[in-house]
Design an enzyme around this catalytic site. Structure first.
Site, mmCIF file in Angstrom:
data_model
loop_
_atom_site.group_PDB
_atom_site.id
_atom_site.type_symbol
_atom_site.label_atom_id
_atom_site.label_comp_id
_atom_site.label_asym_id
_atom_site.label_seq_id
_atom_site.Cartn_x
_atom_site.Cartn_y
_atom_site.Cartn_z
ATOM 1 N N ASP A 562 11.413 -1.324 -7.102
ATOM 2 C CA ASP A 562 10.656 -1.456 -5.903
ATOM 3 C C ASP A 562 10.320 -3.039 -6.755
ATOM 4 O O ASP A 562 10.827 -4.078 -7.637
ATOM 5 C CB ASP A 562 9.794 -0.945 -6.191
ATOM 6 C CG ASP A 562 8.859 -0.969 -5.147
ATOM 7 O OD1 ASP A 562 8.387 -1.776 -4.246
ATOM 8 O OD2 ASP A 562 8.021 0.145 -5.057
ATOM 9 N N GLU A 565 11.838 -8.737 -5.107
ATOM 10 C CA GLU A 565 11.702 -10.553 -4.699
ATOM 11 C C GLU A 565 12.503 -11.215 -5.395
ATOM 12 O O GLU A 565 12.711 -12.400 -5.727
ATOM 13 C CB GLU A 565 10.420 -10.695 -3.937
ATOM 14 C CG GLU A 565 10.339 -9.909 -2.626
ATOM 15 C CD GLU A 565 10.050 -7.915 -2.523
ATOM 16 O OE1 GLU A 565 9.954 -7.002 -1.617
ATOM 17 O OE2 GLU A 565 9.262 -8.031 -4.056
ATOM 18 N N ASP A 639 7.221 -2.335 2.485
ATOM 19 C CA ASP A 639 6.174 -1.627 3.313
ATOM 20 C C ASP A 639 5.720 -2.210 4.499
ATOM 21 O O ASP A 639 4.564 -2.719 4.686
ATOM 22 C CB ASP A 639 5.056 -2.294 1.280
ATOM 23 C CG ASP A 639 5.012 -1.781 0.769
ATOM 24 O OD1 ASP A 639 6.100 -0.692 0.320
ATOM 25 O OD2 ASP A 639 4.780 -1.938 -0.025
#
Length: 956
Positions: A562, A565, A639
């Site tokens: 998760d 980035e 998300d």
């Protein structure tokens, strides 16, 4: 034995030397040299920022790498996206001079390089131009200093052909698939995973080898509203009228009204632009006035917003969207504006939280001399680097991309079944109870997912279960495996709280980013944290060791990576995000900003294979980069919010991402975050929530990965609706159908590995000649046979479906036949979405199963959709291990001949342990008149015993 004459032998030796020793040649005083891979051209010194050095490197017959530098030597930095291949055969190529042009020719393509301007043209060997740079060469280098080092901001401009369409670059959330003339931000964000690779209908692809913040297409920088002439609510020039209201239980009360020439609440630091003491979460903001442009033409607008946003231009509603406050989304739209004309604007914003965001920017019309151009711009580089890839079709071009960046790994078979997830399961008991309920209700399931916070609240990054909630994690996983035949995936962030043992160990070696610690910045839980440096090879090895010691030894099956980035601290500017990525072992954050997810996935993939070479790796990651497919990584769309428009945007996002060369894409079925009206929904809100979740589930059953996830309400089928409800019945139907289609779906995965196939397919991939299909963004092919048409509107009971020309189409459920090249109003009752099967398809369908390997694939019903010749090759292997890499798999070819009305099942090729040597295929024929569909029993079935040898079946 053949004996060469001395003269011939000497000549051969001289030719061999020519291959290995650079040969300096001159044309019009522009020297170039040849070596084994291509040519290097040296241009005479000119103005600053001009190309001095240019290389064409022949990678294959269809791929040429281009490097261009304003300096006298190329950068020695190694590509992170491209792989080194010792098995690559040398492509044959020749060069010749033709006036001012140097011509490089392979067996498939011709590159023409101007020895005067450096302009490049690429053509097929029939002389048809595929791509050409701008007439001057289209290269620009702007020197600047970033992170203390000299770099160039680089630009490469190309000319676009009339009617050319472009695709890929990752998963945008703007709802379009054709990127022509669009401004595309090639930068990693939560919900926007980018890959610098595009595919064109003109017969080529481009892979941009750069890692910094980049832009594609109309690559100009977005402009603030202040570039317009602005008028307030009374029509006076100067700025828009901004009205900041507070809301109470009855009405809105004006707090302040002022004139503003910009709408820019983009990042956390921008919130200080709000009026003093104004709390966004308790208010509503309205901007009213008019825009006046200094140019006539198409203006491109992008609105990035969270909370509720309504935008009206000339009283027409342009957008009406909601997004969770902490993760804004972007809406793109175009507006034709006439020079000097006034365009009324009204933007209404309900922030839905104190940390909500709102920004509106635009691009003016393209200058006349710059029309029909596109290109790449990147913030930091030593040189321009890109790969030109020629292909007969999109699959061929994507194969070229994977030749450069690595083949897509084959995921384990269970990964193609249902993944059940939520944010989050709080305890061992919750996980086991959930899986038990699936098995008790006979709802097919393969994977249960443990999202974050299985650790103690202050132990993020410890990789240790909180024993007060998970008293025996290893035993839990064993029970999932042995009792429930269910796999276990777990969330692992590259994030570490200060004070944890893992933090201290990584910190002692200098392998953590330190700025967030220096800032004493607490996350939303309330603790100080930072990320490890994935660009450090030793740090990656240690990161895996920590995972292995604490998790993999407990028999965890798969990894959810998760915030890759990396999202060290959310909703801050790019410059602030880069500042948090220091110190970086490989170089500077400006240069390598986009590449973190690639290296992070590499460390996990290589780490697992180092300790268990035989088991397939399975990774889910929130962000991506070119090459990530070689690390067994699937990517999800982040998300996203849970509104109808968000679901519709996922269709285009999945198509675009798949066309960027990475085949395993996923989304949160149901959307991750919901409006407050859904959190404890009742009445009409509950009705809408159930229908939306059902429609999303129907869509998700035909995606590369079938994965349910979200916050609340809980997304398990039985928590969405009772078993008598049509929502429950429909979701169960599509879950069972997914498992019945596993022979087909697993073959798609095998073909993806073998032949660089793509599972989720924009219509342009199979129907490129059909111009109506090029811009279709709400339907797609799932493999070669199934046309999927999700329903994305509340209470819709039909939808328009475009059936591409070139073949006829059968209704999947009923077998009803339709001609191609037309738009039909397809039925879409609550429990079904329209699915069509192309004429000529061969579709293998297995039995209903509770998990992917519950039953052997015997018998398999082979549906033959007649009316056109067709073929399909059934792929099978050992499902879980890596023996397929060593050739342990089989292919069984099926070929239908329309003229003869026969199906040939060819000789089985290959073998593996446990394969079915003798099996039964049930052949079911579908014709335009017999109405044989998956939901009815019409049509005859012919049982066939197959022993691995070719047999022919005649349609009866």
């Amino acid at each position: 034995m053949i004996v060469l004459s001395m003269k011939k032998a000497a000549l051969c030796a001289w030719c061999c030397l020519l291959v290995h020793i650079p040969v300096l040649l001159f044309a019009h005083h522009t020297p170039y040299s040849k070596d084994a891979d291509g040519v290097v051209v040296r241009f005479a010194p000119g103005k600053a920022g001009q190309t001095r050095l240019l290389q064409l490197r022949v990678v294959t017959d269809k791929i040429i790498q281009v490097k261009a530098s304003p300096d006298t030597a190329f950068s020695p930095l190694k590509s992170l996206m491209a792989i080194s291949r010792s098995d690559k055969p040398a492509a044959l190529w020749t060069t010749r001079e033709e006036g001012d042009w140097l011509i490089l020719k392979t067996a498939a393509i011709t590159a023409r390089l101007s020895l005067v301007t450096g302009e490049l043209q690429f053509a097929d060997n029939n002389g048809h131009i595929l791509l050409q740079e701008k007439k001057t060469g289209g290269k620009a280098y702007a020197a600047h200093t970033a992170d203390g080092e000299k770099v160039y901001a680089v630009t490469q401009t190309f000319l676009q052909q009339e009617g050319e369409a472009m695709y890929g670059l990752g998963g945008n959330q703007c709802g379009f698939v054709n990127l022509r003339n669009k401004p595309v931000d090639v930068t990693q964000y939560n919900s926007v995973a980018t890959i610098p690779f595009m595919v064109s209908t003109a017969g080529y692809g481009l892979l941009w080898d750069n890692y910094s913040v980049s832009r594609f297409g109309d690559y100009r920088e977005l402009r603030p509203l202040s570039d317009f002439t602005l008028y307030n609510a009374e029509g006076k020039p100067g700025g828009l009228t901004a009205i900041y209201n507070y809301k109470d239980s009855v009405k809105y009360n004006t707090a302040i009204q002022r004139e503003e020439n910009n709408i820019n609440y983009d990042f956390l630091d921008d919130m200080n632009r709000l009026p003093a003491n104004y709390k966004a979460g308790k208010g509503v903001v309205t901007w009213v006035g008019a825009l006046q442009s200094s140019a006539t033409g198409i203006h491109q607008f992008l609105c990035k917003a969270s909370g509720y946003t309504k935008l009206y231009i000339n009283d027409s509603l342009i957008m009406d969207k909601w997004r969770q406050p902490w993760n804004p989304g972007t809406t793109a739209f175009e507006l034709w504006m006439n020079k000097g004309a006034h365009y009324k604007v009204r933007l209404e914003w309900v922030p839905d939280g104190d940390e909500s965001f709102q920004v509106l920017r635009f691009l003016p019309p393209v200058a006349e001399q710059d029309k029909n151009q596109f290109g790449f711009w990147s913030e930091a580089a030593d040189q321009i680097e890109y790969y030109f890839i020629y292909g007969r079709n999109a699959d061929d071009i994507i194969s070229g991309y994977r030749n450069i960046t690595g083949k897509a790994s084959l995921l384990p078979k269970w990964a193609l079944g249902l993944w059940q997830s939520r944010e989050r399961y709080h305890s061992q008991e919750e996980i086991l109870t959930t899986v038990n309920e699936f098995r008790k209700r006979q709802i097919p399931l393969d994977n249960i997912v443990m999202d974050w916070q299985y650790w103690r609240p202050d132990q993020w990054g410890s990789h240790e279960f909180d024993t007060s909630r998970f008293p025996d994690a290893a035993g839990m996983i064993t029970q999932l495996h042995q009792q429930y035949n269910t796999r276990f995936m777990i969330s692992v962030w590259p994030k570490f709280y200060t004070g944890t043992d893992n933090y201290n160990l990584l910190n002692s070696k200098g392998w953590l980013y330190t700025k967030n610690i220096e800032n004493n910045q607490k996350d939303w839980i309330g603790y100080v944290s930072t990320f490890y440096d994935a660009f450090n090879a030793d740090a990656r090895k240690l990161f895996w060791k920590l995972m292995n010691d604490k998790l993999y030894t407990k028999k965890v099956d798969a990894w959810w990576l998760d915030a890759t980035e990396p999202d060290i601290y959310s909703n801050i500017s790019i410059e602030q995000r880069k500042a948090l990525m220091k110190p970086m072992a490989i170089g500077t954050p400006t240069r390598y900003f986009n590449t973190y997810p690639l290296l992070n996935a590499a460390g996990v993939y290589e780490g697992q294979r180092s300790v268990n070479a035989n088991n397939r790796v399975c990774i889910l990651t929130r962000s991506a980069w070119a090459g990530i497919q070689r690390y067994a990584a699937a990517v999800w769309s982040g998300d996203i919010a849970a509104r109808w428009h968000d679901m519709k945007d996922q269709i285009a996002s999945g198509i675009s991402f798949s066309l960027a060369g990475v085949p395993y894409w996923s989304m949160d079925i149901g959307g991750f975050a919901v409006e407050k009206r859904y959190e404890k929904a009742t009445g009409s809100d509950l009705d809408e929530w159930r229908e939306q979740t059902t429609r999303w589930y129907q869509f998700g059953a035909f995606c590369p990965l079938f994965r349910v996830h979200g916050q609340y309400p809980f997304r398990e089928i039985y928590n969405v609706a009772p078993e008598t409800h049509p929502a429950y019945k429909s979701m169960l139907y599509y879950d069972q159908l997914r498992y019945r289609l596993l022979p087909y779906i697993y073959t798609l995965a095998g073909t993806t590995w073998q032949n660089d196939y793509t599972i989720m397919r924009g219509l342009v991939m199979d129907y490129a000649a059909d111009k109506k299909a090029r811009d279709v963004a709400d339907e797609y092919m799932f493999g070669p046979s199934l046309l999927i048409n999700p329903v994305t509107a509340y209470k819709a009971r039909s939808r328009q479906v475009y059936l591409p020309e070139g073949n006829g189409w059968y209704d999947f459920y009923t077998g009803a036949f339709y001609k191609g090249g037309q738009t039909v109003e397809a039925k879409a009752e609550y429990e079904r979405i329209p699915v069509f099967v192309k004429q000529g398809a061969i579709l293998p369908v297995g039995p209903v199963m509770q998990y992917s390997t519950e039953k052997p694939a015997d018998s398999v019903t082979v549906w033959v959709y007649t009316g056109k010749d067709g073929s399909f090759t059934l792929y099978e292997d050992e499902n879980l291990n890596n023996n397929y890499e060593k050739g342990a798999y089989t292919n069984i070819p099926f070929t239908y001949n329309e003229k003869n009305g026969t199906l040939e099942i060819g000789d089985r090729k290959g073998a593996f342990t446990g394969m079915l040597t003798n099996r039964t295929f049930l052949v079911k024929w579908v014709t335009p008149t017999n109405d044989a569909g998956i939901d009815n029993s019409t049509g005859k079935v012919q049982p066939v015993t197959y022993t691995g040898k070719k047999i022919t079946i005649k349609m009866k």
